[in-house]
Design a protein around this motif. Structure first.
Motif, PDB file in Angstrom:
ATOM      1  N   ASP A  99     -16.448  -2.217   6.101  1.00 17.34           N
ATOM      2  CA  ASP A  99     -16.526  -0.758   6.030  1.00 17.34           C
ATOM      3  C   ASP A  99     -15.231  -0.093   6.475  1.00 17.34           C
ATOM      4  O   ASP A  99     -15.162   1.124   6.578  1.00 17.34           O
ATOM      5  N   TYR A 100     -14.182  -0.887   6.737  1.00 13.26           N
ATOM      6  CA  TYR A 100     -12.878  -0.339   7.069  1.00 13.26           C
ATOM      7  C   TYR A 100     -11.972  -0.394   5.851  1.00 13.26           C
ATOM      8  O   TYR A 100     -12.016  -1.319   5.054  1.00 13.26           O
ATOM      9  N   GLY A 101     -11.133   0.624   5.755  1.00 11.45           N
ATOM     10  CA  GLY A 101     -10.168   0.624   4.670  1.00 11.45           C
ATOM     11  C   GLY A 101      -8.947  -0.203   5.012  1.00 11.45           C
ATOM     12  O   GLY A 101      -8.870  -0.835   6.054  1.00 11.45           O
ATOM     13  N   TYR A 102      -7.997  -0.192   4.109  1.00 10.13           N
ATOM     14  CA  TYR A 102      -6.729  -0.876   4.326  1.00 10.13           C
ATOM     15  C   TYR A 102      -5.877  -0.061   5.303  1.00 10.13           C
ATOM     16  O   TYR A 102      -5.968   1.169   5.357  1.00 10.13           O
ATOM     17  N   THR A 103      -5.022  -0.768   6.024  1.00  8.76           N
ATOM     18  CA  THR A 103      -3.967  -0.126   6.806  1.00  8.76           C
ATOM     19  C   THR A 103      -2.657  -0.371   6.081  1.00  8.76           C
ATOM     20  O   THR A 103      -2.346  -1.519   5.733  1.00  8.76           O
ATOM     21  N   PHE A 104      -1.903   0.695   5.848  1.00  6.87           N
ATOM     22  CA  PHE A 104      -0.653   0.578   5.106  1.00  6.87           C
ATOM     23  C   PHE A 104       0.550   0.710   6.033  1.00  6.87           C
ATOM     24  O   PHE A 104       0.510   1.450   7.033  1.00  6.87           O
ATOM     25  N   GLY A 105       1.630   0.015   5.669  1.00  2.00           N
ATOM     26  CA  GLY A 105       2.914   0.253   6.308  1.00  2.00           C
ATOM     27  C   GLY A 105       3.549   1.511   5.746  1.00  2.00           C
ATOM     28  O   GLY A 105       3.000   2.155   4.848  1.00  2.00           O
ATOM     29  N   SER A 106       4.723   1.858   6.262  1.00  2.00           N
ATOM     30  CA  SER A 106       5.378   3.107   5.877  1.00  2.00           C
ATOM     31  C   SER A 106       6.228   2.968   4.626  1.00  2.00           C
ATOM     32  O   SER A 106       6.778   3.954   4.151  1.00  2.00           O
ATOM     33  N   GLY A 107       6.330   1.765   4.087  1.00  2.00           N
ATOM     34  CA  GLY A 107       6.998   1.575   2.812  1.00  2.00           C
ATOM     35  C   GLY A 107       8.467   1.219   2.923  1.00  2.00           C
ATOM     36  O   GLY A 107       9.142   1.544   3.908  1.00  2.00           O
ATOM     37  N   THR A 108       8.959   0.547   1.886  1.00  2.33           N
ATOM     38  CA  THR A 108      10.390   0.240   1.724  1.00  2.33           C
ATOM     39  C   THR A 108      10.811   0.774   0.368  1.00  2.33           C
ATOM     40  O   THR A 108      10.237   0.405  -0.654  1.00  2.33           O
ATOM     41  N   ARG A 109      11.803   1.661   0.390  1.00  9.12           N
ATOM     42  CA  ARG A 109      12.319   2.204  -0.869  1.00  9.12           C
ATOM     43  C   ARG A 109      13.478   1.322  -1.314  1.00  9.12           C
ATOM     44  O   ARG A 109      14.493   1.238  -0.638  1.00  9.12           O
ATOM     45  N   LEU A 110      13.312   0.646  -2.449  1.00  8.68           N
ATOM     46  CA  LEU A 110      14.329  -0.278  -2.944  1.00  8.68           C
ATOM     47  C   LEU A 110      14.912   0.242  -4.249  1.00  8.68           C
ATOM     48  O   LEU A 110      14.171   0.591  -5.170  1.00  8.68           O
TER      49      LEU A 110
END
Lengths: 113, 113
Positions: A99-110
């Motif tokens: 019942d928990y969603g995903y946890t995302f990182g802040s991203g890498t712009r490449l």
């Protein structure tokens, strides 16, 4: 560290070069994922890992590889970068509770030039 | 190929308006549907994880409903505020392939003061 840490935050890379995007989590989540975000296409799954030692292919795996030597780290490698791999890359993890969603990182712009 | 469709693609409303978006997904082999809120320059944050037909979930002024038999979910925002401006993503969980999420392209909400 709290949650997921991605590095680098951004990178300009020459075509043909090898690059590893790093992803580390401190939540002891078993499942981890790499997504790329492109305008008009949303988030698309590249590779995933359900637990340390296992990996699988997502929707757009070509040109990318991953490894999962331990629970915390899930690096994404571009063996020979091409301009079409210019994107924002997000790492995510999921705990065992369904019942928990995903946890995302802040991203890498490449950007591949 | 599994398709998750969201509509509208974008929405512009005035502060105080109530609004809703739609997410359509495959009605067969349903396991779970996720909703995420994604603010510009941040990473997606989980709003709801919905698993049962008829589910209704609420968090403050935001609520969601789920119809697994016909394959749709609605997200409602009551009395929109400028801070609600974000992209709202829904995602369909493919559990038999390791718990992978397939994302829709999102609905971009802009709330004007």
């Amino acid at each position: 560290i709290a949650g997921i840490t991605q590095a680098p935050t951004s990178q300009i890379l020459a075509a043909g070069r090898r690059m590893t995007l790093r992803c580390t989590q401190d939540m002891r989540h078993n499942a981890m994922y790499w997504y790329r975000q492109d305008l008009g296409l949303g988030l698309r799954l590249i590779h995933y890992s359900n637990t340390a030692g296992t990996t699988g292919k997502g929707e757009v795996p070509d040109g990318y590889s991953v490894s999962r030597a331990n629970t915390d780290d899930f690096p994404l490698t571009l063996a020979s970068a091409v301009p079409s791999q210019t994107s924002v890359y997000f790492c995510a993890s999921r705990g065992d509770r369904e019942d928990y969603g995903y946890t995302f990182g802040s991203g890498t712009r490449l950007t591949v030039v | 190929i599994l398709n998750v469709e969201q509509s509208p693609q974008s929405l512009h409303v005035q502060e105080g308006d109530s609004t809703n978006f739609t997410c359509s997904f495959p009605s067969s082999n349903f396991y779970a549907l996720h909703w995420y809120r994604w603010e510009t320059a941040k990473s997606p944050e989980a709003l709801f994880v919905m698993t049962l037909n008829g589910d209704e979930k609420k968090k403050g002024r935001i609520s969601a409903t789920l119809n697994t038999k016909e394959g749709y979910s609605y997200l409602y925002i009551k009395g929109s505020q400028p801070e609600d401006s974000a992209t709202y993503l829904c995602a369909f969980l493919i559990y038999n392939q390791g718990g992978k999420l397939i994302f829709g392209q999102g609905t971009e909400l802009s709330v004007k003061p």
